[in-house]
Design a protein around this motif. Sequence first.
Motif, PDB file in Angstrom:
ATOM      1  N   ASP A 205       0.866  -1.178   0.000  1.00  0.00           N
ATOM      2  CA  ASP A 205       0.000   0.000   0.000  1.00  0.00           C
ATOM      3  C   ASP A 205       0.905   1.232   0.000  1.00  0.00           C
ATOM      4  N   PHE A 206       0.274   2.400   0.036  1.00  0.00           N
ATOM      5  CA  PHE A 206       1.054   3.628  -0.130  1.00  0.00           C
ATOM      6  C   PHE A 206       2.112   3.780   0.960  1.00  0.00           C
ATOM      7  N   GLU A 207       1.690   3.653   2.224  1.00  0.00           N
ATOM      8  CA  GLU A 207       2.639   3.843   3.340  1.00  0.00           C
ATOM      9  C   GLU A 207       3.749   2.789   3.313  1.00  0.00           C
ATOM     10  N   GLN A 208       3.415   1.563   2.965  1.00  0.00           N
ATOM     11  CA  GLN A 208       4.439   0.513   2.863  1.00  0.00           C
ATOM     12  C   GLN A 208       5.462   0.862   1.783  1.00  0.00           C
ATOM     13  N   THR A 209       4.983   1.487   0.717  1.00  0.00           N
ATOM     14  CA  THR A 209       5.893   1.872  -0.367  1.00  0.00           C
ATOM     15  C   THR A 209       6.816   2.993   0.098  1.00  0.00           C
ATOM     16  N   VAL A 210       6.244   3.965   0.798  1.00  0.00           N
ATOM     17  CA  VAL A 210       7.074   5.055   1.348  1.00  0.00           C
ATOM     18  C   VAL A 210       8.123   4.473   2.283  1.00  0.00           C
ATOM     19  N   ASP A 211       7.693   3.565   3.150  1.00  0.00           N
ATOM     20  CA  ASP A 211       8.633   2.927   4.099  1.00  0.00           C
ATOM     21  C   ASP A 211       9.731   2.173   3.351  1.00  0.00           C
ATOM     22  N   ALA A 212       9.362   1.503   2.265  1.00  0.00           N
ATOM     23  CA  ALA A 212      10.345   0.714   1.500  1.00  0.00           C
ATOM     24  C   ALA A 212      11.403   1.632   0.880  1.00  0.00           C
ATOM     25  N   VAL A 213      10.960   2.771   0.366  1.00  0.00           N
ATOM     26  CA  VAL A 213      11.920   3.711  -0.234  1.00  0.00           C
ATOM     27  C   VAL A 213      12.817   4.315   0.845  1.00  0.00           C
ATOM     28  N   ILE A 214      12.221   4.676   1.966  1.00  0.00           N
ATOM     29  CA  ILE A 214      13.028   5.258   3.059  1.00  0.00           C
ATOM     30  C   ILE A 214      14.041   4.243   3.581  1.00  0.00           C
ATOM     31  N   ALA A 215      13.646   2.974   3.604  1.00  0.00           N
ATOM     32  CA  ALA A 215      14.581   1.925   4.061  1.00  0.00           C
ATOM     33  C   ALA A 215      15.799   1.878   3.138  1.00  0.00           C
ATOM     34  N   VAL A 216      15.603   2.060   1.841  1.00  0.00           N
ATOM     35  CA  VAL A 216      16.741   2.073   0.901  1.00  0.00           C
ATOM     36  C   VAL A 216      17.624   3.286   1.187  1.00  0.00           C
ATOM     37  N   VAL A 217      16.984   4.448   1.392  1.00  0.00           N
ATOM     38  CA  VAL A 217      17.769   5.664   1.690  1.00  0.00           C
ATOM     39  C   VAL A 217      18.586   5.467   2.965  1.00  0.00           C
ATOM     40  N   GLU A 218      17.932   4.943   3.997  1.00  0.00           N
ATOM     41  CA  GLU A 218      18.620   4.790   5.300  1.00  0.00           C
ATOM     42  C   GLU A 218      19.746   3.748   5.228  1.00  0.00           C
ATOM     43  N   SER A 219      19.549   2.750   4.369  1.00  0.00           N
ATOM     44  CA  SER A 219      20.604   1.721   4.257  1.00  0.00           C
ATOM     45  C   SER A 219      21.856   2.324   3.611  1.00  0.00           C
ATOM     46  N   VAL A 220      21.655   3.269   2.699  1.00  0.00           N
ATOM     47  CA  VAL A 220      22.810   3.926   2.049  1.00  0.00           C
ATOM     48  C   VAL A 220      23.415   4.955   2.987  1.00  0.00           C
ATOM     49  N   SER A 221      22.547   5.726   3.660  1.00  0.00           N
ATOM     50  CA  SER A 221      23.040   6.780   4.573  1.00  0.00           C
ATOM     51  C   SER A 221      23.856   6.175   5.724  1.00  0.00           C
ATOM     52  N   ALA A 222      23.508   4.920   6.070  1.00  0.00           N
ATOM     53  CA  ALA A 222      24.179   4.292   7.227  1.00  0.00           C
ATOM     54  C   ALA A 222      25.566   3.768   6.851  1.00  0.00           C
ATOM     55  N   GLU A 223      25.831   3.686   5.557  1.00  0.00           N
ATOM     56  CA  GLU A 223      27.128   3.116   5.099  1.00  0.00           C
ATOM     57  C   GLU A 223      28.295   4.032   5.496  1.00  0.00           C
TER      58      GLU A 223
END
Length: 223
Positions: A205-223
């Motif tokens: 759903d919409f919120e799950q999609t937003v969460d999925a994109v943010i998870a990708v951003v956070e995984s890169v930012s954490a590197e």
Amino acid sequence: MQFPFVVAVDGPAGSGKSSVSKAVARRLGYGFLDTGAAYRALAWHAEAGGVEPEDAASVISCLASFDYRIGTDPAGYRVHVGATDVTDAIRDPQISSVVSLVARVPEVRTHLIELFRSIIAAEQRPGIVVEGRDITTVVAPDAPVRILLTASEEVRMSRRAAELTGHDAGKTGEQLRARDRADSKVVDFTNAAEGVTVVDSTELDFEQTVDAVIAVVESVSAE
Ligand SMILES: Nc1ncnc2c1ncn2[C@@H]1O[C@H](COP(=O)(O)OP(=O)(O)OP(=O)(O)O)[C@@H](O)[C@H]1O
Ligand SMILES: Nc1ccn([C@@H]2O[C@H](COP(=O)(O)O)[C@@H](O)[C@H]2O)c(=O)n1
């Protein structure tokens, strides 16, 4: 770390690029750049000037007078051509039906890509989410986060039809399919390039999609 931190999001029509990218930008306190609005605004400008979108040479000649401005506030931005606010006009199905004709002209793409890069460079927030068709591959191929946001054609068509209430769902679906076909002749936004992460929202759903994109951003930012 790159400033502003660029999150590049590509995908086909109706995949949720604009709405999901806006929500991601708001959640992260980033700017948001809707690159499709520029192509739509140029199609509007051409039509306002009596230029047929099929006439590439005349469309190119419109660029000299294409005084384009767009905001990057994800909470709400306006789109102007000269003194005219075209924010709503560029969403008209008539513009959607001709925008790909404008977007296929190489000189148009070169002009707008430089414009997008200048908008990104001028962003004052810590980051900016940039959405379109060629962001991950041409506009910002070195962006730290590059995402292909997609969904099944059936789901994308149903989402678009739900959005465009009062329009014939079948016609809306056919226009989306036709625009995908036209766009994919110019830019490959259906296959993820090297280093691009695919987020498929077909089952989300919409919120799950937003969460999925943010998870990708956070995984890169954490590197
Ligand atoms: N995961 C989702 N679940 C349910 N609805 C969604 C989802 N993602 C987007 N939507 C809805 O689908 C519709 C189309 O989304 P949006 O306009 O952001 O697509 P888009 O990829 O920007 O399309 P276009 O390229 O044609 O502008 C919107 O009403 C949006 O709220
Ligand atoms: N980076 C981009 C963005 C858009 N286009 C073209 O503009 C049309 C409208 O885009 P929306 O995201 O507002 O639907 C799109 O269908 C493409 O023809 C592009 O070429 N490159």
